[in-house]
Design an enzyme around this catalytic site. Structure first.
Site, PDB file in Angstrom:
ATOM      1  N   GLN A 192      -3.752   3.566  26.506  1.00  0.00           N
ATOM      2  CA  GLN A 192      -2.484   3.494  27.540  1.00  0.00           C
ATOM      3  C   GLN A 192      -1.416   4.577  26.862  1.00  0.00           C
ATOM      4  O   GLN A 192      -0.462   4.914  28.361  1.00  0.00           O
ATOM      5  CB  GLN A 192      -1.770   1.723  26.485  1.00  0.00           C
ATOM      6  N   ASN A 193      -1.341   5.480  27.287  1.00  0.00           N
ATOM      7  CA  ASN A 193      -1.271   6.837  27.261  1.00  0.00           C
ATOM      8  C   ASN A 193      -1.214   7.769  28.163  1.00  0.00           C
ATOM      9  O   ASN A 193      -2.429   8.000  28.483  1.00  0.00           O
ATOM     10  CB  ASN A 193      -1.525   7.605  25.423  1.00  0.00           C
ATOM     11  N   VAL A 194       0.329   7.932  28.860  1.00  0.00           N
ATOM     12  CA  VAL A 194      -0.226   8.913  29.848  1.00  0.00           C
ATOM     13  C   VAL A 194       0.214  10.727  29.531  1.00  0.00           C
ATOM     14  O   VAL A 194       0.511  11.507  30.458  1.00  0.00           O
ATOM     15  CB  VAL A 194       1.084   8.494  30.816  1.00  0.00           C
ATOM     16  N   HIS A 211      -2.207   3.404  31.846  1.00  0.00           N
ATOM     17  CA  HIS A 211      -1.182   3.174  32.540  1.00  0.00           C
ATOM     18  C   HIS A 211      -0.962   4.523  33.340  1.00  0.00           C
ATOM     19  O   HIS A 211       0.217   4.420  33.669  1.00  0.00           O
ATOM     20  CB  HIS A 211      -0.136   3.543  31.728  1.00  0.00           C
ATOM     21  N   CYS A 246       3.569   8.358  51.744  1.00  0.00           N
ATOM     22  CA  CYS A 246       1.837   8.652  52.368  1.00  0.00           C
ATOM     23  C   CYS A 246       1.120   8.446  51.448  1.00  0.00           C
ATOM     24  O   CYS A 246       0.196   8.956  51.582  1.00  0.00           O
ATOM     25  CB  CYS A 246       2.358  10.269  53.271  1.00  0.00           C
ATOM     26  N   GLY A 306      -4.074   2.874  16.450  1.00  0.00           N
ATOM     27  CA  GLY A 306      -2.918   3.357  17.071  1.00  0.00           C
ATOM     28  C   GLY A 306      -1.757   2.345  18.308  1.00  0.00           C
ATOM     29  O   GLY A 306      -1.020   2.921  19.388  1.00  0.00           O
ATOM     30  N   SER A 329       0.590  -1.433  19.059  1.00  0.00           N
ATOM     31  CA  SER A 329       1.099  -2.936  18.895  1.00  0.00           C
ATOM     32  C   SER A 329       0.643  -3.853  19.722  1.00  0.00           C
ATOM     33  O   SER A 329       0.412  -4.985  19.425  1.00  0.00           O
ATOM     34  CB  SER A 329       2.546  -3.239  18.492  1.00  0.00           C
ATOM     35  N   GLY A 373       0.882  -0.962  10.813  1.00  0.00           N
ATOM     36  CA  GLY A 373       2.283  -2.339  11.579  1.00  0.00           C
ATOM     37  C   GLY A 373       1.315  -3.260  11.954  1.00  0.00           C
ATOM     38  O   GLY A 373       0.521  -3.337  12.682  1.00  0.00           O
TER      39      GLY A 373
END
Length: 311
Positions: free
Chosen positions: A127-129, A145, A156, A254, A256, A282
């Site tokens: 999910q990290n960019v 993502h 364009c 890493g 949630s 968590g």
């Protein structure tokens, strides 16, 4: 200037109430998980794996949404339609992107790359960019993502590297560029967020910030990432499902799993009867779906597991 829409950040899952001790037996359990599935484990990672690289997460104990309860992220439709929102985003990103690009892969990123190289992991969805999995050497990576490394014209579709776009921003905003150099010299760089965003220093107002338009069609640019209110592209979503279909088990680290684009992959795996191991310090949205939940940091598990499997 239209005010930014206010949204309430939801899905701040609970902080850990207990800690899973990382023992030799636990590490062997994770090693057995990889051996059992014979190179067909798929990884799924989130912002927590980049925290040791100095990039803050969103929902962790010190995450952006938990510490800054009033933080308002840019929404997709604002960036597409509102000049003031584009000014706000590019002004804040102007300061935040350089420190983000200086980040280096940590032991978790290197462990995932190693597990793929020794054929215990067949792919990775992140999910990290920030691009750190690719920088660490992972090859079969789907950036669910998107990535901050590029920008794209909304008109364009032409692509440009974020580095080159930053140089154009600096040429258009020489006073801001000089202020940045002064901040670097003084060691007073602003606090970053996971998406390369920062809070502007109080003496700067984004209303004066200029941003370039596309030289081909005069359209506006946006980073090649999925913003709040935006959608994962159909091709990316389809590939994420195929990667789950081709796997025998899922390792989640890493995250949630608050975003549905990631959580639905866990549900998809479980609907197929596949084993799901979650390593996250968590509560997560997928705890009830996990066949094994390790309440600990991925940095304490993945590097020693990769070392044991390599030996």
């Amino acid at each position: 200037m239209a005010p930014s829409a206010r949204i309430k950040i939801k899905n701040l899952y609970g902080l850990p109430k207990a800690h899973t001790p990382v023992t030799a037996a636990l590490l062997e359990t994770v090693c057995d998980f990889f051996r059992r599935h014979q190179g067909r484990v798929l990884g799924l990672t989130g912002a927590g794996v980049s925290v040791p690289s100095g990039i803050p997460d969103y929902r962790g104990a010190h995450g952006t949404y938990r510490v800054h309860g009033e933080y308002t992220p840019i929404l997709h439709h604002e960036l597409v339609t509102q000049h003031a929102s584009r000014q706000r985003y590019w002004a804040r990103s102007f300061f935040g992107i350089r420190p983000a690009f200086r980040a280096e892969p940590n032991g978790i990123h290197r462990a995932f790359a190693e597990l793929e190289a020794i054929q215990y992991l067949h792919g990775l969805i992140t999910q990290n960019v920030d691009g750190l999995h690719l920088q660490a050497g992972s090859r079969n990576v789907l950036e669910l993502h998107g990535t901050l490394k590029r920008v794209q014209c909304l008109g364009c579709g032409s692509l440009e590297s974020r580095d080159e776009f930053q140089r154009r921003l600096e040429r258009l905003n020489p006073q801001w560029a000089e202020f940045w150099r002064q901040m670097v010299r003084s060691g007073e760089e602003p606090q970053r967020r996971p998406d390369g965003d920062v809070d502007l220093p109080p003496n700067l107002q984004y209303g004066s910030f200029k941003y370039p338009q596309c030289p081909h069609c005069h359209g506006h640019y946006m980073p090649t990432v999925v913003f709040f209110g935006g959608n994962v592209a159909d091709a990316v979503r389809s590939r994420s499902y195929r990667m789950v279909d081709e796997s025998a088990a899922l390792l989640v680290c890493g995250t949630s799993l608050a975003t549905f684009s990631a959580y639905r992959l866990v549900r998809h795996a479980r609907e197929q009867g596949k084993e799901v191991v979650i390593v996250n310090y968590g509560e997560t949205r997928g705890d009830g779906d996990a066949t094994l939940k390790l309440e600990t940091a991925a940095e304490d598990v993945l590097p020693p597991v990769a070392a044991k499997l390599r030996s």
